[in-house]
Design a protein around this motif. Structure first.
Motif, short mmCIF file in Angstrom:
data_model
loop_
_atom_site.label_atom_id
_atom_site.label_comp_id
_atom_site.label_asym_id
_atom_site.label_seq_id
_atom_site.Cartn_x
_atom_site.Cartn_y
_atom_site.Cartn_z
N SER A 69 0.69 -1.13 0.13
CA SER A 69 -0.22 0.01 -0.04
C SER A 69 0.69 1.31 -0.20
CB SER A 69 -0.87 0.01 1.18
OG SER A 69 -0.18 0.22 2.55
N ALA A 70 0.15 2.42 -0.55
CA ALA A 70 0.89 3.64 -0.56
C ALA A 70 1.11 4.03 0.95
CB ALA A 70 0.15 4.80 -1.03
N TYR A 71 0.21 3.63 2.02
CA TYR A 71 0.27 4.06 3.31
C TYR A 71 1.68 3.42 3.78
CZ TYR A 71 -4.38 5.40 2.86
OH TYR A 71 -5.67 6.04 2.55
N PHE A 72 1.79 2.19 3.59
CA PHE A 72 3.18 1.40 4.18
C PHE A 72 4.30 2.24 3.61
CE2 PHE A 72 6.64 -1.42 3.48
CZ PHE A 72 6.92 -1.47 4.80
N ALA A 73 4.32 2.58 2.14
CA ALA A 73 5.35 3.34 1.44
C ALA A 73 5.72 4.43 2.21
CB ALA A 73 5.10 3.42 0.20
N ILE A 74 4.57 5.37 2.55
CA ILE A 74 4.80 6.72 3.47
C ILE A 74 5.44 6.21 4.65
CG2 ILE A 74 3.72 8.36 4.42
CD1 ILE A 74 1.53 8.39 2.04
N ALA A 75 4.86 5.48 5.40
CA ALA A 75 5.60 5.03 6.84
C ALA A 75 6.75 4.53 6.79
CB ALA A 75 4.60 3.85 7.53
N ALA A 76 7.34 3.84 5.65
CA ALA A 76 8.52 3.10 5.72
C ALA A 76 9.65 4.19 5.16
CB ALA A 76 8.71 2.08 4.45
N VAL A 77 9.16 5.07 4.24
CA VAL A 77 10.18 6.22 3.83
C VAL A 77 10.40 7.15 5.22
CG1 VAL A 77 10.45 8.45 2.62
CG2 VAL A 77 9.57 6.26 1.53
N LEU A 78 9.40 7.43 5.87
CA LEU A 78 9.15 8.31 7.10
C LEU A 78 10.23 7.51 8.02
CD1 LEU A 78 8.46 10.69 9.03
CD2 LEU A 78 6.71 9.13 9.84
N ALA A 79 10.28 6.31 8.28
CA ALA A 79 11.10 5.65 9.26
C ALA A 79 12.48 5.51 8.72
CB ALA A 79 10.51 3.93 9.48
N PHE A 80 12.81 5.45 7.48
CA PHE A 80 14.08 5.46 7.01
C PHE A 80 14.69 6.89 7.29
CE2 PHE A 80 12.96 1.76 4.28
CZ PHE A 80 13.74 0.89 4.89
N ILE A 81 14.30 8.02 7.05
CA ILE A 81 14.71 9.31 7.09
C ILE A 81 14.91 9.40 8.81
CG2 ILE A 81 13.74 11.84 7.29
CD1 ILE A 81 12.31 10.97 4.54
N VAL A 82 14.03 9.36 9.34
CA VAL A 82 14.11 9.28 10.99
C VAL A 82 15.45 8.54 11.50
CG1 VAL A 82 13.26 8.95 13.14
CG2 VAL A 82 11.88 9.95 11.63
N MET A 83 15.55 7.28 10.95
CA MET A 83 16.56 6.34 11.38
C MET A 83 17.88 7.00 10.87
SD MET A 83 15.19 2.71 11.91
CE MET A 83 13.87 2.73 10.52
N TYR A 84 17.92 7.45 9.68
CA TYR A 84 19.06 8.11 9.10
C TYR A 84 19.55 9.42 9.63
CZ TYR A 84 22.00 10.53 5.64
OH TYR A 84 23.26 10.92 5.10
N ASP A 85 18.45 10.16 10.08
CA ASP A 85 18.78 11.43 10.80
C ASP A 85 19.28 11.19 12.26
OD1 ASP A 85 18.35 14.46 11.19
OD2 ASP A 85 17.14 13.50 12.91
#
Length: 149
Positions: A69-85
């Motif tokens: 789903s697009a919702y999972f894609a949004i949450a996964a991208v957010l997660a990667f950004i937060v963890m990278y930061d």
């Protein structure tokens, strides 16, 4: 209001953060043999509560909405950004703060006068291990939450 209170994905993410913060406090006590209650609300340290939160969020969204789903894609991208930061920018800021605190300390010793400025907060970011452990805690908690409830 009832919808908000029954949002399992939201509360799973919030509780994953809470669990990570409690673990952070307990791990610090196990290592240092002293309670530092401020660790409960501080950033940085083992495990990363930010990683636990976004990992639980993405996992919960994946379970409820589907992994494609697009919702999972949004949450996964957010997660990667937060963890990278957490491992990049915030960790670098913490290292800069530590260096600046050391420089201020040396200058104070040379001057021997004037008020000492309040030290900058050094524990800002995370190591890769702290983020990985936080992410695992979040994902595991989400799976348990959705399998049990």
């Amino acid at each position: 209001m009832a919808e908000l209170l029954s949002n399992q994905v939201l509360w799973t993410a919030v509780l994953a953060s809470f669990i990570a913060q409690v673990l952070k406090l307990l791990i610090y006590y196990a290592v240092e043999r002293e309670w530092q209650w401020e660790r409960f609300v501080e950033t940085g340290g083992m495990p990363s509560s930010h990683a636990a939160t976004v990992s639980a969020l993405a996992t919960g969204v994946g379970i409820t909405e589907g992994w494609g789903s697009a919702y999972f894609a949004i949450a996964a991208v957010l997660a990667f950004i937060v963890m990278y930061d957490a491992t990049g920018i915030r960790r670098a800021a913490g290292m800069h703060a530590q260096l600046l605190n050391d420089l201020v300390e040396e200058l104070q010793e040379l001057r021997k006068q004037g008020p000492k400025p309040e030290p900058l907060k050094e524990l800002l970011g995370h190591t890769y291990l702290e983020v990985a452990v936080g992410a695992i805690i979040g994902a595991m908690f989400a799976w348990i939450s959705f399998l049990v409830v």
